[in-house]
Enzyme design. Structure first.
Site, PDB file in Angstrom:
ATOM      1  N   ASN A 145      30.492  30.797  45.843  1.00 47.37           N
ATOM      2  CA  ASN A 145      31.956  29.668  45.648  1.00 47.37           C
ATOM      3  C   ASN A 145      32.385  29.755  44.213  1.00 47.37           C
ATOM      4  OD1 ASN A 145      33.355  27.257  45.700  1.00 47.37           O
ATOM      5  ND2 ASN A 145      32.020  25.886  45.632  1.00 47.37           N
ATOM      6  N   LYS A 156      34.756  27.891  43.078  1.00 53.50           N
ATOM      7  CA  LYS A 156      35.403  26.544  42.540  1.00 53.50           C
ATOM      8  C   LYS A 156      36.850  27.152  41.973  1.00 53.50           C
ATOM      9  CE  LYS A 156      30.849  25.193  41.929  1.00 53.50           C
ATOM     10  NZ  LYS A 156      29.934  24.256  41.618  1.00 53.50           N
ATOM     11  N   HIS A 185      31.934  19.682  49.901  1.00 55.17           N
ATOM     12  CA  HIS A 185      30.840  20.120  48.991  1.00 55.17           C
ATOM     13  C   HIS A 185      30.256  18.681  47.703  1.00 55.17           C
ATOM     14  CE1 HIS A 185      29.983  21.586  44.793  1.00 55.17           C
ATOM     15  NE2 HIS A 185      29.441  22.820  45.581  1.00 55.17           N
ATOM     16  N   GLU A 203      30.785  18.404  44.842  1.00 51.90           N
ATOM     17  CA  GLU A 203      32.394  18.316  43.931  1.00 51.90           C
ATOM     18  C   GLU A 203      33.651  17.098  44.216  1.00 51.90           C
ATOM     19  OE1 GLU A 203      32.390  21.511  42.510  1.00 51.90           O
ATOM     20  OE2 GLU A 203      30.782  21.231  41.333  1.00 51.90           O
ATOM     21  N   GLU A 206      22.203  21.155  49.228  1.00 55.95           N
ATOM     22  CA  GLU A 206      22.872  21.117  47.467  1.00 55.95           C
ATOM     23  C   GLU A 206      22.658  19.825  46.977  1.00 55.95           C
ATOM     24  OE1 GLU A 206      25.624  24.594  46.616  1.00 55.95           O
ATOM     25  OE2 GLU A 206      26.852  23.459  47.332  1.00 55.95           O
ATOM     26  N   GLY A 236      25.029  23.394  38.639  1.00 62.03           N
ATOM     27  CA  GLY A 236      26.176  23.575  37.699  1.00 62.03           C
ATOM     28  C   GLY A 236      25.026  22.864  36.469  1.00 62.03           C
ATOM     29  N   SER A 269      22.145  25.721  41.065  1.00 61.24           N
ATOM     30  CA  SER A 269      21.868  26.957  40.183  1.00 61.24           C
ATOM     31  C   SER A 269      20.971  27.707  40.371  1.00 61.24           C
ATOM     32  CB  SER A 269      20.799  25.880  39.402  1.00 61.24           C
ATOM     33  OG  SER A 269      21.816  24.933  37.985  1.00 61.24           O
TER      34      SER A 269
HETATM   35  P1  PGA Z   1      26.290  26.455  40.254  1.00 59.52           P
HETATM   36  O1  PGA Z   1      26.677  25.175  42.305  1.00 59.52           O
HETATM   37  O2  PGA Z   1      25.158  27.561  41.590  1.00 59.52           O
HETATM   38  O3  PGA Z   1      27.225  26.227  39.813  1.00 59.52           O
HETATM   39  O4  PGA Z   1      25.075  25.225  40.868  1.00 59.52           O
HETATM   40  C1  PGA Z   1      26.046  25.477  42.662  1.00 59.52           C
HETATM   41  C2  PGA Z   1      28.018  24.935  44.363  1.00 59.52           C
HETATM   42  O5  PGA Z   1      28.027  24.294  43.834  1.00 59.52           O
HETATM   43  O6  PGA Z   1      27.513  25.570  45.621  1.00 59.52           O
END
Ligand code: PGA
Length: 261
Positions: free
Chosen positions: A12, A14, A98, A100, A170, A176, A216
């Site tokens: 992903n 983003k 997601h 976010e 997640e 992140g 992560s």
């Molecule tokens: P990250 O993001 O690997 O940077 O933690 C995962 C995601 O948001 O799908």
């Protein structure tokens, strides 16, 4: 015993990558994917780079996904993108819910449900994200939160439709942040998710379901995570922006897959 499933590795991106960067990144992933045939790859670039990515993956086993979609197929919805548009752009997958989107853009279980239906209408496979915040985990509400997200998002989804979706657990506190769930923490939660799915769709359908872990994921932790029984793949954010780390994550997952699954 769950069926053997190839590691499913999704990146992903983003709000990152210009068209030129996307072309270069996908190109490297396509080249590497030929030697990593045991994994399924999905790249999820920003909308503006979908055309470049679609051209670059043509004829390769790498699949394309969108980062979100609106629940109507067309109309006066300035700024939105629809399932038919993503399918037309070459997508087979689309992220839904997601964290976010949930945290920053008002996504709810109800809108997740509508987006899943829209994706399926356009023959897109939704990758449905669920996960608890740190406060929710620390106050012992993880199972409640995940149960509610699944019940709301998958409400009314029949078994045939359920078989088209991919789930991604997640934990919000791991996205992140560099703070990955331990393999045991991830496994405990993913096993809970599969049990919930089993209650709803039965043993066979739930054991076939692909449940990803995200948060992560890096080359250094991919092997230990993938050895866990209920982790079928990864949704990778930050580490998917470098071809080398994304590919190494896939290679680590394949190594664990061959050893234990
Ligand atoms: P990250 O993001 O690997 O940077 O933690 C995962 C995601 O948001 O799908």
């Amino acid at each position: 015993m769950a069926p053997r499933k190839k590691p499913f590795i999704a990146g992903n991106w983003k709000m990152h990558t210009t068209r030129a960067e996307a072309r270069a990144l996908v190109g490297e992933i396509v080249r590497a994917s030929r030697a990593l045939a045991e994994a399924e790859f999905v790249v999820i670039p920003p909308y503006t780079a979908l055309a470049e990515a679609a051209e670059t993956i043509a004829g390769s086993p790498v699949a394309l996904g969108g980062q979100n979609l609106f629940w109507e197929d067309k109309g006066a919805y300035t700024g939105e993108i629809s399932g038919p548009m993503l399918a037309d752009a070459g997508c087979d997958f689309v992220l839904v819910g997601h964290s976010e989107r949930r945290q920053d853009f008002g996504e709810t279980d109800e809108t997740v449900k509508k987006r899943i239906a829209a994706a399926l209408r356009s023959r897109l496979r939704p990758i449905v994200c669920i996960g608890e915040t740190l406060a929710e985990r620390e106050s012992g509400r993880t199972w409640d939160i995940l149960g509610t997200q699944m019940a709301g998002g998958l409400d009314g989804l029949d078994e045939a439709s359920f078989r088209r979706i991919v789930l991604a657990y997640e934990p919000v506190w791991a996205i992140g942040t560099g703070r990955t769930a331990t393999p045991a923490q991830a496994e405990e939660t993913q096993a809970f998710i599969r049990r919930q799915l089993e209650d709803k769709y039965g043993k066979e359908a739930s054991s076939c379901a692909i449940i990803l872990y995200g948060g992560s994921v890096k080359p250094a932790n991919a092997y230990a995570l993938f050895r866990e029984r209920n982790i079928d793949g990864f949704l990778v954010g930050g580490a998917s922006l470098e071809a080398a780390s994304f590919i190494e994550i896939a290679a680590e997952a394949i190594k664990a897959f061959k050893e234990v699954k």
